[in-house]
Design an enzyme around this catalytic site. Structure first.
Site, short mmCIF file in Angstrom:
data_model
loop_
_atom_site.label_atom_id
_atom_site.label_comp_id
_atom_site.label_asym_id
_atom_site.label_seq_id
_atom_site.Cartn_x
_atom_site.Cartn_y
_atom_site.Cartn_z
N LYS A 62 0.84 -1.20 0.00
CA LYS A 62 0.00 0.00 0.00
C LYS A 62 0.87 1.25 0.00
O LYS A 62 0.60 2.22 -0.72
CB LYS A 62 -0.93 -0.02 1.22
CG LYS A 62 -2.04 -1.06 1.08
CD LYS A 62 -2.78 -1.36 2.37
CE LYS A 62 -3.78 -2.50 2.14
NZ LYS A 62 -4.44 -2.96 3.36
N GLN A 106 -4.51 -1.66 9.74
CA GLN A 106 -4.48 -2.96 9.05
C GLN A 106 -5.14 -4.04 9.92
O GLN A 106 -4.83 -4.18 11.10
CB GLN A 106 -3.02 -3.34 8.73
CG GLN A 106 -2.86 -4.63 7.97
CD GLN A 106 -3.42 -4.56 6.54
OE1 GLN A 106 -3.23 -3.59 5.82
NE2 GLN A 106 -4.12 -5.61 6.14
N ASP A 129 -10.38 3.53 4.82
CA ASP A 129 -10.80 2.14 4.66
C ASP A 129 -12.32 2.01 4.71
O ASP A 129 -12.86 0.92 4.51
CB ASP A 129 -10.17 1.30 5.79
CG ASP A 129 -9.64 -0.02 5.27
OD1 ASP A 129 -9.58 -0.20 4.04
OD2 ASP A 129 -9.29 -0.88 6.10
#
Ligand code: NAP
Length: 292
Positions: A62, A106, A129
């Protein structure tokens, strides 16, 4: 060929990396223009708790993707022993940091930390996200700008291949907050008739056989057999499971060839599209926050 023999179908196999690179180049051009006009670059903060090698490799990927389009990224790698309070304190700092536009924590988190509590701690304006309940509520209401990355990546693939959604039968297998539920909503918002299946669904194979668009997001290798696929269907395989060192999807890929109109592979499939949508969300969060 006799009249009774089915006409063979040409199956397109998505090159998710190539499509992702096209979309990322557009994001990069926008950033170059914004920076050229005197603005700072957008910045994504990536938080990892623990040292799971797969998660570490995901966040590296990422961050590399950020760097390639001129987006800044900062990483915060915390030990697995980090308490929920310590993680929430970091998130509060990142929420208050004007130089941070998007925040990604994450997953999975260690079992002593609640991912739901953490998702709610992220400022919805920086919710790259798209896991905050406010963000998912907006998706439900049809007013969302930041949208879960994997579902948005799937929609971009369907649009790229001009898959008709209006009136189509769409079947989604899996009802997670991160994939199944949001993709069902997005398909429904594009006027597909959506069936959301899960582990208690009866006659799953029969449901799948009715699908013009089939999305598998389960995590059970090759669960969807060739004869579950309606000829000409668009098949989106989100599942990735490591089997004997190889990544395997939820769909029997080989069996889908010649039956499906479109299939996504487990490597260079939906994964690169997911990262692209993370970049897209971060850029959007930056533009909304800065008003540029
Ligand atoms: P998840 O939270 O574990 O959800 C799995 C879903 O599958 C659940 O809704 C479960 O039903 C359903 N399910 C399990 N067994 C089933 C069965 N036999 N028949 C029908 N449904 C069944 O998973 P997730 O986070 O959505 O991820 C799904 C897969 O996608 C995983 O392999 C994950 O690694 C992959 N993934 C890939 C990407 C990418 O970017 N490529 C992104 C996200 C996820 P119940 O609700 O009834 O338990």
């Amino acid at each position: 060929m006799s009249e009774s023999e089915p006409v063979p179908i040409h199956t397109e196999v998505l090159d998710g990396l190539a499509l992702a690179n096209e979309l990322r180049a557009e994001l990069g051009e926008t950033i170059t223009k914004l920076v050229g006009a005197g603005n700072r670059a957008p910045c994504l903060a990536v938080v990892l708790v623990g040292d799971d090698p797969a998660s570490r490799s995901y966040i590296k990927g990422k961050q590399r993707a950020c760097g390639r389009i001129g987006m800044e990224s900062v990483e915060h790698i915390l030990p697995a022993s980090t308490s929920q309070e310590q993680l929430l304190a970091l998130i509060a700092d990142l929420n208050g940091d004007d130089g941070v536009d998007g925040i990604l924590v994450q997953l999975p988190l260690p079992s002593h930390i609640s991912s739901a509590v953490v998702a709610e701690a992220v400022d919805p304006a920086k919710d790259a996200d798209a896991l905050h309940p406010t963000t998912s509520g907006r998706l439900l209401a049809g007013t969302a700008e930041l949208i879960s990355c994997t579902p948005m990546g799937i929609m971009a693939v369907l649009d790229h291949y001009s898959i008709p959604m209006e009136g189509a039968n769409a079947v989604v297998i899996g009802r997670s907050n991160i994939v199944g539920k949001p993709i069902a909503l997005l398909l429904q918002q594009r006027n597909a008739t959506v069936t959301l299946c899960h582990s208690r669904t009866r006659d799953l194979a029969g449901r799948c056989r009715e699908a013009d668009i089939l999305v598998a997001a389960v995590g059970r290798p090759r669960m969807v057999k060739g004869d579950w696929i309606k000829p000409g269907a668009a098949v989106i395989d989100v599942g990735v499971t490591e089997v004997e060192g190889k990544l395997v999807g939820d769909v029997d890929f080989d069996a889908a060839i010649g039956v499906a109109r479109l299939i996504t592979p487990s490597r260079r499939g939906i994964g690169p599209m997911t990262i692209t949508m993370l970049l897209r969300n971060t850029l959007l969060a930056y533009r909304n926050r800065k008003g540029v």
